[in-house]
Write an enzyme that holds these catalytic residues in place. Structure first.
Site, PDB file in Angstrom:
ATOM      1  N   ALA A   1      55.056  45.642  39.415  1.00  0.00           N
ATOM      2  CA  ALA A   1      56.177  45.764  40.348  1.00  0.00           C
ATOM      3  C   ALA A   1      57.056  46.990  40.070  1.00  0.00           C
ATOM      4  CB  ALA A   1      56.989  44.463  40.343  1.00  0.00           C
TER       5      ALA A   1
ATOM      6  N   ASP B   1      57.230  39.877  40.052  1.00  0.00           N
ATOM      7  CA  ASP B   1      57.113  40.785  41.196  1.00  0.00           C
ATOM      8  C   ASP B   1      58.292  40.643  42.151  1.00  0.00           C
ATOM      9  OD1 ASP B   1      54.196  40.408  40.182  1.00  0.00           O
ATOM     10  OD2 ASP B   1      54.232  42.257  41.357  1.00  0.00           O
TER      11      ASP B   1
END
Lengths: 358, 358
Positions: free
Chosen positions: A48, A245
């Site tokens: 991420a 994420d």
């Protein structure tokens, strides 16, 4: 050795092709934003925070090539590039966060430089965008270091730590989040050991986490995802640390598929389950994990490994790339601004975070 | 199509090489007991009931080649072959159960035929052993059919059933245990669907279960092991059915690594978790799962898939082939003698099972 998964090279962006690890260390020269979008979509760069950095650099690179006679034209073209980069992957919020921050920098730059001649303003803004992308990368790395330092306080001498997927330097373009905590504890001489889940289907644990930890000389044992529960049940795991994420307002955590299972098994076996992530991963615009879009990837990621087909022709496949771990299973969230516990929403509001709109 | 993983061919034993599935359907001619031991160890034939049948046939084949002038000499040589076959794999009790049953048949055969001339007695006992192995196979298949019929009563119309590893015809040399229940429900027109966990490291779910179900035209979706929890949490699974390699007196179940995780996730999500196994899998000599030996297999099973190395050189690997699911997580055990619920020990005693000594 500090792994450098992405580097700005003025006219190109150099990325480490993570799909080729651990057998080959291959760098790619990304020449334009279309190539960067393909690299993110194809997971040549992933994680991420790292895809936030990649999108920012991709947009900065794209911006250099924009030909525009007015601010408006420039911003419209910048918006087109942003949407292309934003369309690559749906779950990690850092991607949208970084692109929004870049667009804001451009808009604010024009406002500040409003009185100067248009032509020079546009070239100035192009430079502003490169600086902003570099700042995102630098802040990312600083956040990782703080996460590592704060998180290491939770790690006791001799701990065996289980991690899932890869939340290391490769995933953040910095020091790592979950692996940042592990590295910091290791650097403090805490004699830790790591158990890395291989993380099917794309094997980020086997290919990337194991590789990073072997490089760092941190003791690591690789297991299949199906073994995590067994080792927890046998008392072999002292805590779990994973990345994220996207984190919803209530503390629900979207992370690599399999994270939810690890969290449930951890709670069942009284093993603390920690999430390490920068505040840029927190998305106050989603109330709970149910609202987070889960990327569905191609069936071939499950049915093929390298050149080997592992399933019969004609079989249906499901391939969600992420799952959601409800906040009740999360013992603490380690951010660069502090370690939070339930109720998460209050802690997040304490950070006075801005809501990210996609 | 009924898959036939093993077949007695008088002078050889024909086995389907399960390591080559699903890409190739290759049969091997096993010429002596040493080759059979290697085939079991190398998992060319696998699954608790099937390795019981394989060991029985391997011993029968080995017995044909024994040259002995006395009963005692014959039995000593039979014991040597038995020990070689018993040493192949430690966890599944069916292996030891079948070998003990074969040795008992030989001993009882000699006792019955005690008065006839020695030479002819030995050749008679060689024939007895072949018949006993065939009887084990036949009883296995009959048990599977009863398990299927009894288990199917637990399956409602339209159920989506999750299974882990392969407990099908390939695993039992019959109709299948967990897959026997699934097949029986399918044959009853219950419109079921199956979700098959791929079952790392050796991918029996992807390679064998998916293949069997595609062949049987039962709808099947393949997932990685890490996805099971996600789909349970999303309400997509109505029940779980797995096989067993050994069941302890208290109902603890040793089965393929990952089974424990599936069981914990099932209970957390209020999904019934069923174990389907013949009573030959129940080992009353072990009080609980803690006493069941767990086979540790080679690291290469984790670090290589086909010709692809998926982990860096130098990484440590753990590879337990089984785990233990405590009886508290087991909703019911489906045997050919009936469907049992807690307390399992009472139910097992009701079967008046003999204790198996290894």
């Amino acid at each position: 050795m500090q792994v450098k998964p992405i580097e700005w090279c003025d006219t190109t962006i150099r990325i480490l092709d993570q799909t080729r690890l651990p057998s080959e260390v291959v760098f790619l020269e990304v020449a334009d934003y279309v190539e960067m979008a393909a690299a993110i979509r194809g997971m040549r760069i992933r994680g991420a925070p790292a895809i936030g950095v990649a999108a920012a650099y991709g947009l900065a690179l794209g911006a250099q090539a924009i030909e525009a006679r007015t601010e408006e034209e420039f911003l419209v073209k910048l918006g087109t590039i942003s949407r292309e980069l934003a369309s690559t992957r749906p779950t990690a919020i850092n991607l949208f966060w970084a692109l929004e921050r870049m667009n804001r920098a451009a808009g604010e730059g024009f406002a500040l430089r409003g009185s100067s001649p248009k032509g020079s303003t546009i070239s100035e803004i192009k430079a502003v965008l490169v600086e902003e992308a570099k700042r995102i990368e630098r802040e990312n790395e600083e956040a990782d270091r703080r996460i590592g330092r704060l998180g290491a306080e939770l790690i006791e001498y001799g701990f065996t730590i289980l991690t899932h997927c890869n939340a290391g330097a490769l995933a953040t373009a910095g020091y790592g989040t979950a692996l940042g905590v592990i590295k910091a504890a290791h650097e403090q001489g805490k004699q830790i050991k790591v158990i890395a889940c291989e993380t099917r289907p794309l094997l980020q644990g086997a290919r990337l986490t194991a590789w990073e930890l072997v490089e760092e000389q941190i003791p690591v044992t690789l297991i299949t995802d199906s073994m995590a529960g067994h080792f927890m049940n046998r008392g072999r795991i002292d805590c779990v640390i994973v990345g994220a994420d996207r984190i919803a307002r209530n503390g629900d955590v979207a992370n690599k598929i399999g994270t939810y299972s690890v969290a449930v098994l951890a709670r069942e076996n009284s093993v603390p389950f920690y999430v390490a992530a920068p505040t840029s991963t927190i998305d106050l615009s989603v109330k709970s994990g149910a609202e987070i879009p889960i990327e569905e990837r191609s069936p071939e990621e499950v049915t093929w490994i390298g050149l080997t087909r592992i399933a019969p022709e004609g079989v249906e496949v499901a391939n969600p790339a992420f799952d959601v771990t409800p906040h009740q299973y999360v013992s603490a969230i380690i951010t660069e601004k502090g370690v939070l516990k339930e109720p998460y929403e209050e802690g997040f509001e304490g950070f006075v975070l801005k809501t990210i709109s996609q």
